[in-house]
Design a protein around this motif. Structure first.
Motif, PDB file in Angstrom:
ATOM      1  N   TRP A   1       0.837  -1.204   0.000  1.00 16.58           N
ATOM      2  CA  TRP A   1       0.000   0.000   0.000  1.00 16.58           C
ATOM      3  C   TRP A   1       0.874   1.257   0.000  1.00 16.58           C
ATOM      4  CZ3 TRP A   1      -4.355   1.472  -1.628  1.00 16.58           C
ATOM      5  CH2 TRP A   1      -5.001   2.619  -1.154  1.00 16.58           C
ATOM      6  N   LYS A   2       1.948   1.238   0.761  1.00 18.37           N
ATOM      7  CA  LYS A   2       2.875   2.376   0.780  1.00 18.37           C
ATOM      8  C   LYS A   2       3.516   2.573  -0.600  1.00 18.37           C
ATOM      9  CE  LYS A   2       4.167   2.057   5.674  1.00 18.37           C
ATOM     10  NZ  LYS A   2       5.257   1.735   6.630  1.00 18.37           N
ATOM     11  N   LYS A   3       3.856   1.457  -1.256  1.00 21.63           N
ATOM     12  CA  LYS A   3       4.483   1.563  -2.582  1.00 21.63           C
ATOM     13  C   LYS A   3       3.510   2.112  -3.620  1.00 21.63           C
ATOM     14  CE  LYS A   3       7.725  -2.172  -1.623  1.00 21.63           C
ATOM     15  NZ  LYS A   3       8.027  -3.617  -1.795  1.00 21.63           N
ATOM     16  N   LEU A   4       2.251   1.716  -3.538  1.00 22.47           N
ATOM     17  CA  LEU A   4       1.255   2.218  -4.491  1.00 22.47           C
ATOM     18  C   LEU A   4       1.028   3.717  -4.328  1.00 22.47           C
ATOM     19  CD1 LEU A   4      -1.423  -0.636  -4.433  1.00 22.47           C
ATOM     20  CD2 LEU A   4       0.195  -0.126  -6.258  1.00 22.47           C
TER      21      LEU A   4
ATOM     22  N   TYR B   1      -4.169  12.164  -7.890  1.00 27.01           N
ATOM     23  CA  TYR B   1      -3.770  10.777  -7.636  1.00 27.01           C
ATOM     24  C   TYR B   1      -4.390  10.246  -6.339  1.00 27.01           C
ATOM     25  CZ  TYR B   1      -0.852   6.604  -7.533  1.00 27.01           C
ATOM     26  OH  TYR B   1      -0.419   5.300  -7.526  1.00 27.01           O
ATOM     27  N   PHE B   2      -4.977  11.132  -5.548  1.00 27.04           N
ATOM     28  CA  PHE B   2      -5.515  10.732  -4.243  1.00 27.04           C
ATOM     29  C   PHE B   2      -7.008  11.019  -4.171  1.00 27.04           C
ATOM     30  CE2 PHE B   2      -1.138  12.224  -3.800  1.00 27.04           C
ATOM     31  CZ  PHE B   2      -0.539  11.048  -3.367  1.00 27.04           C
TER      32      PHE B   2
ATOM     33  N   ASN C   1      -5.524  16.079   4.432  1.00 27.29           N
ATOM     34  CA  ASN C   1      -6.003  14.967   5.272  1.00 27.29           C
ATOM     35  C   ASN C   1      -5.402  13.629   4.849  1.00 27.29           C
ATOM     36  OD1 ASN C   1      -7.730  16.752   6.656  1.00 27.29           O
ATOM     37  ND2 ASN C   1      -9.297  16.536   5.060  1.00 27.29           N
ATOM     38  N   LEU C   2      -4.378  13.658   3.987  1.00 29.39           N
ATOM     39  CA  LEU C   2      -3.858  12.416   3.420  1.00 29.39           C
ATOM     40  C   LEU C   2      -3.051  11.623   4.451  1.00 29.39           C
ATOM     41  CD1 LEU C   2      -3.445  10.603   0.925  1.00 29.39           C
ATOM     42  CD2 LEU C   2      -1.397  11.941   0.406  1.00 29.39           C
ATOM     43  N   THR C   3      -3.557  10.458   4.778  1.00 27.84           N
ATOM     44  CA  THR C   3      -2.826   9.467   5.571  1.00 27.84           C
ATOM     45  C   THR C   3      -3.035   8.119   4.896  1.00 27.84           C
ATOM     46  OG1 THR C   3      -4.683   8.918   7.033  1.00 27.84           O
ATOM     47  CG2 THR C   3      -3.229  10.751   7.726  1.00 27.84           C
TER      48      THR C   3
ATOM     49  N   ASN D   1      -6.619   6.945   5.876  1.00 32.09           N
ATOM     50  CA  ASN D   1      -7.711   7.672   5.217  1.00 32.09           C
ATOM     51  C   ASN D   1      -7.840   7.303   3.749  1.00 32.09           C
ATOM     52  OD1 ASN D   1      -8.282   9.003   7.573  1.00 32.09           O
ATOM     53  ND2 ASN D   1      -7.290  10.935   6.998  1.00 32.09           N
ATOM     54  N   GLU D   2      -6.709   7.213   3.065  1.00 31.09           N
ATOM     55  CA  GLU D   2      -6.744   6.904   1.638  1.00 31.09           C
ATOM     56  C   GLU D   2      -7.213   5.474   1.399  1.00 31.09           C
ATOM     57  OE1 GLU D   2      -6.270   8.016  -2.456  1.00 31.09           O
ATOM     58  OE2 GLU D   2      -6.511   9.115  -0.568  1.00 31.09           O
ATOM     59  N   LEU D   3      -6.864   4.561   2.300  1.00 33.97           N
ATOM     60  CA  LEU D   3      -7.319   3.174   2.168  1.00 33.97           C
ATOM     61  C   LEU D   3      -8.826   3.091   2.312  1.00 33.97           C
ATOM     62  CD1 LEU D   3      -6.508   0.145   1.909  1.00 33.97           C
ATOM     63  CD2 LEU D   3      -6.484   0.077   4.411  1.00 33.97           C
ATOM     64  N   ILE D   4      -9.371   3.728   3.336  1.00 36.11           N
ATOM     65  CA  ILE D   4     -10.821   3.694   3.556  1.00 36.11           C
ATOM     66  C   ILE D   4     -11.558   4.363   2.398  1.00 36.11           C
ATOM     67  CG2 ILE D   4     -12.678   4.546   5.053  1.00 36.11           C
ATOM     68  CD1 ILE D   4     -10.625   4.246   7.384  1.00 36.11           C
TER      69      ILE D   4
END
Length: 618
Positions: free
Chosen positions: A41-44, A58-59, A65-67, A70-73
């Motif tokens: 996930w970090k690499k993506l 890209y987000f 608020n990017l963590t 947060n981005e996964l959810i």
């Protein structure tokens, strides 16, 4: 609260916290908090302490608020999002690699690798046409500061049968976005300090081949990577989502080699970016890939194949060497004549000989045209030769054997740490410690043969009696470029040169001084088998008297595979007096293995200096 209750609360609370925010069920044995912190996930997201990607689109989260969490959810909950007029702009179409990976852990309804409504992604034929992917290593090029240390890119190998010589395969390149006609000093400064944006782009391989092989005369090595179907699809989907997004460009570390390594790390389980904190050269990617390949078992090797792609210049040399002695003599005689004289001179020979001569001359003039594209005489003669060739029978292209050239990744690694003993008149014997940030030495095992490129080479002396550390020498940069022709045609009037900028401890009587200098050599070089000789004139500007020196010198470089020798002998002259000082330098190195060598250096200037060192390449 007892300890057992506290333990279960600590483990289950984060899972419950994340799970209550999700629209879709989590598959068994999946922990969302662990998933958010996973390396994939970090690499993506190109995420360390923050994401390296500059492009907001890209987000799915807002940048402030990017963590990772947060981005996964947001990504999971946006699976069925359809709030745009164009379905191609929805997350499922923009980020197919994210969902491909998440589908292992999240129970997405009716999941497909490519959603049927993603028209643009469906039309992208690479998923079904790609057979494999290759990493390409390009040799260094001194004509461009950003290319001095080499280049790397990815090539997507398709199964299109019309794809002659793979020239219509797609390549993935990473580079800085530099304005046209940028001032060279501004270019270097902004490249080092992160003043440019950069990104991945996709082009046909023939555009890379045209620049590197046919224009800059650089060799390439293609490493075909052994990937499973799942790994191949995952990387291709990630390329779809990352191309066009922007990064900051840093010439010294966050360069093409670093970014290509990041792409490969998405699917290669072993770490590739090991020594990349302050400095990273493209060849380091391939050194690490070689190590990974060597450590893997026979049935799971990283490489399918390694292919050498010679430059246009190398092909011309090979083409010339394939001619008979008689044909070479005719070529030398005819190369400066006009097409009418060539026609009359070759008509007495057999059609086969005529074809061989004309095919080479056409190839040779194409090569000269690349070197001097504004030379109308060369272009006109080449076109007339083509017309002469049309009058002769059709023949399959002559097969010219290309001898494999060992990849730079099978040579010494570019960073050096050395330890040994040195001697000088004032210091007697003392310990010597050396470090080079980037070094392809003329006495090293490398693809440059007798050439050299060394950056930030520092040698420290340690007085064994007084526990005193001093600077012995520092070279900001050392370059040696010996241009030798492998075809004995007058057109190849090649100039060899050297450049050395640095400072060195100089012993005068009983005192030590430091002499800062800029040295430049120019001359001619000749190669016979494993011996290269050079005849040059050196000019030196320095801060100690005499402030200006000239030195005609002879150089010899010999390559005996494991042992390489480099020697220079000259006479130093200066405009202040008529005294001539002899100069001699002899360097020898025995390469034990690719990571270790023993080197020996003798230098006779005004004083004699001697050293012997054990080198570690890393």
């Amino acid at each position: 609260m007892n300890k057992l209750t506290l333990f279960f609360f600590t483990i289950l609370f984060p899972i419950t916290l994340f799970s209550t925010q999700l629209k879709y069920n989590i598959k068994e044995n999946t922990n969302i908090e662990i998933l958010a912190k996973s390396s994939i996930w970090k690499k993506l997201l190109y995420f360390d302490k923050k994401s390296e990607i500059l492009t907001n689109e890209y987000f799915l989260s807002k940048k402030e608020n990017l963590t990772l969490e947060n981005e996964l959810i947001k990504t999971i909950n946006s699976y069925e999002l359809n709030n745009t007029n164009n379905f191609n702009d929805n997350p499922i179409c923009k980020f197919p690699a994210r969902y491909y990976w998440l589908s292992k852990y999240i129970d997405f309804p009716k999941y497909a690798m490519i959603n049927n409504k993603c028209d643009n992604l469906k039309q992208w034929s690479l998923i079904k046409d790609t057979q494999s992917l290759s990493a390409i290593l390009v040799s260094g090029y001194l004509g461009n500061p950003a290319s001095t240390f080499g280049h790397s890119f990815l090539k997507i190998n398709t199964k299109n049968r019309e794809n002659i010589n793979n020239l219509f395969d797609l390549s993935i390149n990473y580079g800085a976005l530099v304005p046209e006609n940028e001032n060279i000093l501004k270019y270097i400064f902004k490249g080092i300090t992160g003043g440019y944006e950069a990104g991945f782009s996709d082009k046909y391989f023939y555009t890379q081949d045209l620049v590197y092989s046919n224009t800059e005369f650089r060799d390439m090595w293609e490493y075909e990577i052994n990937l499973s179907k799942e790994e191949k699809n995952f990387l291709l989907l990630h390329l779809w989502e990352i191309i066009g997004n922007k990064f900051d460009y840093y010439f010294l570390d966050k360069n093409c080699g670093y970014r290509i390594s990041q792409l490969l790390e998405v699917v290669v389980k072993e770490p590739i970016l090991k020594n990349s904190q302050y400095w990273y050269a493209p060849v380091e990617t391939f050194h690490q890939l070689e190590e990974i390949n060597n450590k893997r078992k026979l049935d799971n090797k990283l490489f399918k194949n390694i292919k050498y792609i010679p430059s246009k210049q190398k092909k011309i040399y090979l083409h010339y060497q394939s001619l008979t002695s008689k044909e070479k003599a005719i070529v030398k005689k005819l190369k400066d004549k006009n097409s009418n004289l060539i026609k009359s001179e070759i008509k007495e020979f057999s059609p086969t000989t005529q074809i061989n001569i004309l095919d080479f001359l056409i190839d040779y003039f194409k090569y000269l045209e690349i070197k001097d594209e504004d030379n109308k005489k060369i272009i006109a003669l080449k076109n007339k030769l083509l017309l002469l060739r049309l009058n002769l029978p059709i023949r399959k292209n002559k097969e010219i054997e290309v001898k494999n050239r060992v990849s730079p990744a099978k040579s010494n690694k570019p960073m050096i740490l050395s330890l040994g003993t040195a001697y000088s008149k004032n210091r007697n014997f003392y310990s010597q410690l050396g470090f080079s940030v980037f070094a392809i030495e003329s006495i090293g095992k490398n693809h440059l043969n007798s050439d050299q490129l060394v950056v930030l080479d520092t040698k420290l002396g340690i007085d064994n009696n007084k526990d005193y550390v001093f600077l012995d020498s520092f070279d900001l940069i050392k370059i040696k470029k010996l241009k030798t022709s492998q075809i004995d045609l007058d057109e190849d009037n090649l100039i060899s040169w050297k450049l050395n900028i640095g400072t060195k401890r100089v012993e005068e009587n009983d005192s030590n001084k430091y002499n800062s200098f800029i040295k430049a050599d120019i001359g001619k070089a000749f190669k016979i088998d494993n011996l290269t000789s050079s005849f040059m004139i050196n000019s030196t500007v320095q801060n100690l008297y005499p402030y200006l020196e000239f030195m005609p010198n002879i150089g010899i470089d010999m390559d005996f595979d494991k042992v390489k020798i480099s020697a220079v002998y000259g006479l130093k002259l200066n405009p202040y007096n008529t005294q001539k000082n002899e100069y001699l330098k002899l360097d020898t190195q025995f390469n034990i293995i690719n990571t270790f060598a023993i080197s020996n250096s003798i230098e006779k200037d005004k004083q004699l200096q001697y050293s012997i060192n054990l080198k570690w390449f890393f």
